[in-house]
Design an enzyme around this catalytic site. Sequence first.
Site, PDB file in Angstrom:
ATOM      1  N   VAL A  57       0.808  -1.224   0.000  1.00 44.70           N
ATOM      2  CA  VAL A  57       0.000   0.000   0.000  1.00 44.70           C
ATOM      3  C   VAL A  57       0.843   1.277   0.000  1.00 44.70           C
ATOM      4  O   VAL A  57       0.317   2.363  -0.253  1.00 44.70           O
ATOM      5  CB  VAL A  57      -0.975   0.000   1.202  1.00 44.70           C
ATOM      6  CG1 VAL A  57      -0.239   0.263   2.520  1.00 44.70           C
ATOM      7  CG2 VAL A  57      -2.103   1.006   1.003  1.00 44.70           C
ATOM      8  N   TYR A  58       2.152   1.187   0.244  1.00 45.79           N
ATOM      9  CA  TYR A  58       3.013   2.389   0.235  1.00 45.79           C
ATOM     10  C   TYR A  58       3.319   2.774  -1.205  1.00 45.79           C
ATOM     11  O   TYR A  58       3.921   1.997  -1.920  1.00 45.79           O
ATOM     12  CB  TYR A  58       4.341   2.126   0.960  1.00 45.79           C
ATOM     13  CG  TYR A  58       4.264   1.715   2.401  1.00 45.79           C
ATOM     14  CD1 TYR A  58       3.101   1.892   3.160  1.00 45.79           C
ATOM     15  CD2 TYR A  58       5.350   1.121   3.028  1.00 45.79           C
ATOM     16  CE1 TYR A  58       3.057   1.499   4.495  1.00 45.79           C
ATOM     17  CE2 TYR A  58       5.310   0.732   4.357  1.00 45.79           C
ATOM     18  CZ  TYR A  58       4.158   0.924   5.087  1.00 45.79           C
ATOM     19  OH  TYR A  58       4.117   0.531   6.400  1.00 45.79           O
ATOM     20  N   SER A  59       2.941   3.967  -1.719  1.00 42.83           N
ATOM     21  CA  SER A  59       2.225   4.998  -1.001  1.00 42.83           C
ATOM     22  C   SER A  59       0.979   5.384  -1.791  1.00 42.83           C
ATOM     23  O   SER A  59       0.932   6.420  -2.448  1.00 42.83           O
ATOM     24  CB  SER A  59       3.145   6.208  -0.822  1.00 42.83           C
ATOM     25  OG  SER A  59       3.765   6.521  -2.098  1.00 42.83           O
ATOM     26  N   GLY A  68       2.564   0.311  -4.207  1.00 39.96           N
ATOM     27  CA  GLY A  68       3.678  -0.438  -4.769  1.00 39.96           C
ATOM     28  C   GLY A  68       4.899   0.405  -5.071  1.00 39.96           C
ATOM     29  O   GLY A  68       5.939  -0.129  -5.468  1.00 39.96           O
ATOM     30  N   GLU A  69       4.799   1.738  -4.885  1.00 37.44           N
ATOM     31  CA  GLU A  69       5.933   2.609  -5.218  1.00 37.44           C
ATOM     32  C   GLU A  69       7.159   2.294  -4.362  1.00 37.44           C
ATOM     33  O   GLU A  69       8.284   2.238  -4.861  1.00 37.44           O
ATOM     34  CB  GLU A  69       5.543   4.083  -5.039  1.00 37.44           C
ATOM     35  CG  GLU A  69       4.598   4.603  -6.096  1.00 37.44           C
ATOM     36  CD  GLU A  69       3.147   4.216  -5.877  1.00 37.44           C
ATOM     37  OE1 GLU A  69       2.354   4.339  -6.823  1.00 37.44           O
ATOM     38  OE2 GLU A  69       2.809   3.784  -4.747  1.00 37.44           O
TER      39      GLU A  69
END
Length: 318
Positions: A57-59, A68-69
């Site tokens: 979930v980030y970000s 997925g970042e």
Amino acid sequence: MTNSDAPRVTLGPSDLAVSPLALGGNVFGWTADTAQSFAVLDAYAAAGGNFLDTADVYSAWAPGNSGGESETVIGEWLRSRGNRGQIVVATKVGMLPGLDNLRPETIRRGAEESLRRLGVERIDLFYTHRDDPETPVEEIVTTLDALVREGKVREVAASNIGPERLAASLEFATREGLAKYVAVQPHYNLVSRDTYEGPLADVAAEHGLSAVPYYALASGFLTGKYRPGTAVDSARAQGAGRYLEEPRGLRVLAALDEVAAAHGAQPAAVALAWLAAQPTVAAPLASARTVEQLPPLLAAAGLELTGAELKLLSEASV
């Protein structure tokens, strides 16, 4: 310092040997761009750090991001540095929009997508990010065990879970001979103690689990940079600033200042050292947006607080 001679702690009953400071990856791809993230990761690894914490979930909360970042940045860093074998990677499933439950198909899809973004063959520590009361613990544990047996996950853990569901999960896994949680990741720090202490910590202690607390610095409040009358330029300033409105927040700052002065240390190092000294805690979790923010976090591992100092901090924080 090289990774071979850096201090390590073992997570619960596992053979995962990790740094006494877990580096939070929530800022990577959010408030830290790829270049900044690589610089922080390089500095952490150069200091002997080996424990990275991220989540699918980030970000997703940031405009233009979809989740997925952070995993993608970490994956690119691991590939470019060729150091996969020296790094313990923890990620999580269960809070990404569209994958915000713990149904078997969600857990499996989340794991596959995290493996792809991280560019690894196996996730070292795979957390359920938030409990899903709608899904029986038996289904959750059985699915996690299958991922371990398939070699896609090394060890499993739980974040944001209540004591009853944690105990039920551990008891079912023991009874059926399935993979058991080795760690918990609770919200826990000097100004938020009841989020872990009590029944949840008791279950962790009873089963030999390690705690890897998040919000270890209370969104930056325990760094000491938030003071009455000061403004801080940070994405987290509003959350951290609220502690100034509580008498306990000011008491804790005063105690941190006193202990920090005695050691020639930063308040952040003292706050993390207090947390690391608490029962079951193996490695507090903290993030750094810049290389300059790292030294006080790393210093916590070598900071030995006296019994009197621990007592002073504990009494200020109730």
